[in-house]
Design a protein around this motif. Structure first.
Motif, mmCIF file in Angstrom:
data_model
loop_
_atom_site.group_PDB
_atom_site.id
_atom_site.type_symbol
_atom_site.label_atom_id
_atom_site.label_comp_id
_atom_site.label_asym_id
_atom_site.label_seq_id
_atom_site.Cartn_x
_atom_site.Cartn_y
_atom_site.Cartn_z
ATOM 1 N N TYR A 188 26.165 56.018 58.108
ATOM 2 C CA TYR A 188 26.329 56.223 56.316
ATOM 3 C C TYR A 188 27.573 55.554 56.077
ATOM 4 N N VAL A 189 28.583 55.530 56.450
ATOM 5 C CA VAL A 189 29.893 54.989 56.128
ATOM 6 C C VAL A 189 29.776 53.487 56.070
ATOM 7 N N LYS A 190 29.234 52.931 57.192
ATOM 8 C CA LYS A 190 29.202 51.426 57.157
ATOM 9 C C LYS A 190 28.297 50.742 55.917
ATOM 10 N N VAL A 191 27.130 51.604 55.700
ATOM 11 C CA VAL A 191 26.145 51.306 54.828
ATOM 12 C C VAL A 191 26.646 51.183 53.332
ATOM 13 N N LEU A 192 27.359 52.522 53.171
ATOM 14 C CA LEU A 192 28.020 52.647 51.945
ATOM 15 C C LEU A 192 29.014 51.810 51.317
ATOM 16 N N ALA A 193 29.897 51.557 52.476
ATOM 17 C CA ALA A 193 31.291 50.451 52.270
ATOM 18 C C ALA A 193 30.558 49.187 51.936
ATOM 19 N N THR A 194 29.450 48.912 52.592
ATOM 20 C CA THR A 194 28.998 47.500 52.550
ATOM 21 C C THR A 194 28.410 47.372 51.204
ATOM 22 N N ALA A 195 27.706 48.451 50.887
ATOM 23 C CA ALA A 195 27.172 48.100 49.288
ATOM 24 C C ALA A 195 28.418 48.060 48.328
ATOM 25 N N LEU A 196 29.647 48.589 48.608
ATOM 26 C CA LEU A 196 30.635 48.724 47.718
ATOM 27 C C LEU A 196 31.373 47.378 47.870
ATOM 28 N N LYS A 197 31.360 46.646 48.650
ATOM 29 C CA LYS A 197 32.237 45.566 48.983
ATOM 30 C C LYS A 197 32.492 44.475 48.069
ATOM 31 N N PRO A 200 33.888 45.186 41.836
ATOM 32 C CA PRO A 200 35.219 44.886 41.224
ATOM 33 C C PRO A 200 36.353 45.997 41.763
ATOM 34 N N ARG A 201 35.935 47.179 41.434
ATOM 35 C CA ARG A 201 36.921 48.154 42.190
ATOM 36 C C ARG A 201 37.233 48.103 43.630
ATOM 37 N N PHE A 202 36.355 47.665 44.248
ATOM 38 C CA PHE A 202 36.563 47.772 45.780
ATOM 39 C C PHE A 202 36.651 46.564 46.497
ATOM 40 N N ARG A 203 36.306 45.380 45.921
ATOM 41 C CA ARG A 203 36.431 44.020 46.530
ATOM 42 C C ARG A 203 37.700 43.753 47.289
ATOM 43 N N LEU A 204 38.873 44.273 46.659
ATOM 44 C CA LEU A 204 40.152 44.025 47.397
ATOM 45 C C LEU A 204 40.379 44.945 48.414
ATOM 46 N N HIS A 205 39.697 46.204 48.811
ATOM 47 C CA HIS A 205 39.840 47.038 49.671
ATOM 48 C C HIS A 205 38.850 46.954 50.767
ATOM 49 N N LEU A 206 37.652 46.305 50.679
ATOM 50 C CA LEU A 206 36.702 46.484 51.525
ATOM 51 C C LEU A 206 36.218 44.824 52.051
ATOM 52 N N ASP A 207 36.527 44.672 53.181
ATOM 53 C CA ASP A 207 35.949 43.257 53.563
ATOM 54 C C ASP A 207 35.252 43.493 54.742
ATOM 55 N N GLY A 208 34.662 42.690 55.631
ATOM 56 C CA GLY A 208 33.895 42.817 56.987
ATOM 57 C C GLY A 208 34.879 43.386 57.809
ATOM 58 N N ASN A 209 36.117 43.200 58.011
ATOM 59 C CA ASN A 209 37.031 43.566 59.048
ATOM 60 C C ASN A 209 37.163 45.115 58.960
ATOM 61 N N VAL A 210 37.464 45.272 57.398
ATOM 62 C CA VAL A 210 37.894 46.764 57.048
ATOM 63 C C VAL A 210 36.721 47.772 57.445
ATOM 64 N N ILE A 211 35.293 47.072 57.101
ATOM 65 C CA ILE A 211 34.163 47.952 57.038
ATOM 66 C C ILE A 211 33.953 48.000 58.595
ATOM 67 N N ASP A 212 34.240 47.022 59.489
ATOM 68 C CA ASP A 212 34.379 47.460 60.791
ATOM 69 C C ASP A 212 34.993 48.484 61.559
ATOM 70 N N MET A 213 36.326 48.404 60.823
ATOM 71 C CA MET A 213 37.282 49.418 61.126
ATOM 72 C C MET A 213 36.961 50.964 60.702
ATOM 73 N N ASP A 346 31.715 55.616 40.811
ATOM 74 C CA ASP A 346 31.156 54.554 41.707
ATOM 75 C C ASP A 346 30.617 54.481 42.793
ATOM 76 N N VAL A 347 31.365 55.207 43.463
ATOM 77 C CA VAL A 347 31.096 55.681 45.048
ATOM 78 C C VAL A 347 29.668 56.038 45.354
ATOM 79 N N PHE A 348 29.450 57.229 44.287
ATOM 80 C CA PHE A 348 28.363 57.992 44.393
ATOM 81 C C PHE A 348 27.199 56.974 43.715
ATOM 82 N N ASP A 349 27.360 56.003 42.895
ATOM 83 C CA ASP A 349 26.294 55.238 42.192
ATOM 84 C C ASP A 349 25.989 54.440 43.411
#
Length: 390
Positions: A188-197, A200-213, A346-349
């Protein structure tokens, strides 16, 4: 043995390319005693030979030929990963600086002026072949080292993953949830993080490497439950206020246990940063009413906000020894009430946009009846132990 294919002739192989029969005859007479020689009367024929046969160790290439020029042949050979390492010596009557510059730009290793001087030809050929031997050895060593680095990296990653799952499973054996809860929330976390990457609010926090972690870290979200007494952890009903206060400490216990492991290691580990955030903050709420710190809004780490949605959804839809699982639609409706209070809006949306993926994950890693019976048996045994101690 020189690099090329798995089987190479003992003598170095040279391909001589010239549209003049006299020049090919001369090159053959000079080289055939010492080298295995192949001849081509055009650029097109040279490329055809190289495509079909064992790679040559060196190409002697006329520049000015009818049809495809030597420059074009060289350019094509240098563009291909299969042939880019073959040294090329241009044979040319053009000795101007511009001509040499063009040849070097397309990848030539050397020039020999026409008319050909036999001693110079033999010396230049021997020099380039010797240089190729050294380059091949170095390249093969580098390829071996790269292979070993990748192999060891994969081994370390596998050991890391196994260690995480072992730690998470250890906590799960004392809880009334099943091991599939760990797998579901992880996905679930991976799918949701990928949807948010790209948000605008999350692109600096979430990239492929962070999502893997985050995917690696998610199974440790409830590791602190190891430190909660069985009489509270395994209680099937609602907690008394003092019991709930003890239960809430699993967030701090989880963060501290991961920090202790990192301290023992003596170095910071990237993915453990997220593991600590998730363990400590996944019960925080957007409006500040969560625990353990009562953080508000963006003060809650992004990783913990994502985990909160995944964890609540799975808790609602999953059957436990003390409750039935809730239908997907009803669970989502209940969670809607927490948009902007419990959950980052935004995470819930983003969660609403991937509901089909969440359902797919819940089906893929569904708890079997045997899982539930085994967990119920474990809980009953633990209760028995508690009773005997009391």
């Amino acid at each position: 043995m020189l690099a090329g294919t798995t089987e190479k002739p003992l003598r170095p192989q040279i391909l001589a390319v010239d549209d003049s029969p006299d020049n090919l005859w001369l090159l053959s007479g000079l080289l055939k005693a010492k080298y295995q020689l192949k001849l081509a009367s055009s650029g097109e024929k040279a490329l055809e030979i190289i495509a079909q046969d064992t790679l040559p160790d060196l190409v002697l290439l006329d520049v000015m030929m009818s049809g495809m020029s030597g420059y074009e042949v060289c350019r094509r050979l240098k563009e291909s990963p299969r042939t880019r390492h073959i040294p090329i010596i241009f044979l040319t009557a053009m000795t101007g600086t511009a001509d040499e510059t063009t040849g070097l730009e397309v990848g030539a290793a050397d020039f020999i002026s026409k008319p050909i001087n036999p001693p110079i030809l033999l010396a230049r050929v021997a020099s380039q072949l010797q240089a190729k031997i050294g380059a091949d050895i170095l390249r093969n060593q580098n390829e071996f080292l790269d292979f070993e680095v990748h192999r060891r990296t994969r081994e370390l990653a596998a050991i890391q993953d196994v260690t995480i799952l072992a730690m998470a499973s250890l906590a799960e054996t004392r809880d009334n949830e099943t091991g599939n809860h760990i797998r579901r929330t992880q996905h679930y976390v991976k799918v949701l993080a990928t949807a948010l990457k790209d948000h605008p609010r999350f692109r600096l926090h979430l990239d492929g490497n962070v999502i893997d972690m985050l995917f690696k870290s998610a199974p440790l979200h409830d590791i602190g439950k190891i430190g909660i007494p069985d009489r509270i952890l395994l209680k099937p009903g609602r907690f008394e206020p003092q019991e709930f206060e003890v239960m809430k400490t699993h967030t701090t216990l989880g963060r501290d246990s991961i920090q202790h492991a990192e301290d023992q290691l003596g170095m910071a580990v990237d993915f453990l940063k997220y593991a600590k955030e998730i363990a400590y903050g996944h019960h925080e709420k957007w409006d500040g009413s969560g625990y353990p710190q009562g953080l508000v809004g963006d003060a809650i780490p992004v990783s913990a906000r994502i985990m909160a949605v995944a964890d609540v959804y799975d808790a609602l839809i999953s059957r436990r020894v003390y409750k039935e699982g809730m239908p997907h639609g009803k669970a989502v409706d209940i969670m809607r009430e927490g948009r902007g209070t419990h959950f980052d809006p935004d995470v819930f949306d983003a969660f609403l946009g991937v509901l089909d993926r969440f359902q797919e994950i819940s089906r893929t890693y569904a708890d079997s009846h045997a899982d539930m019976l085994e967990k119920q048996r474990s809980v009953e045994l633990a209760k028995g132990d508690i009773g005997s101690i009391a």
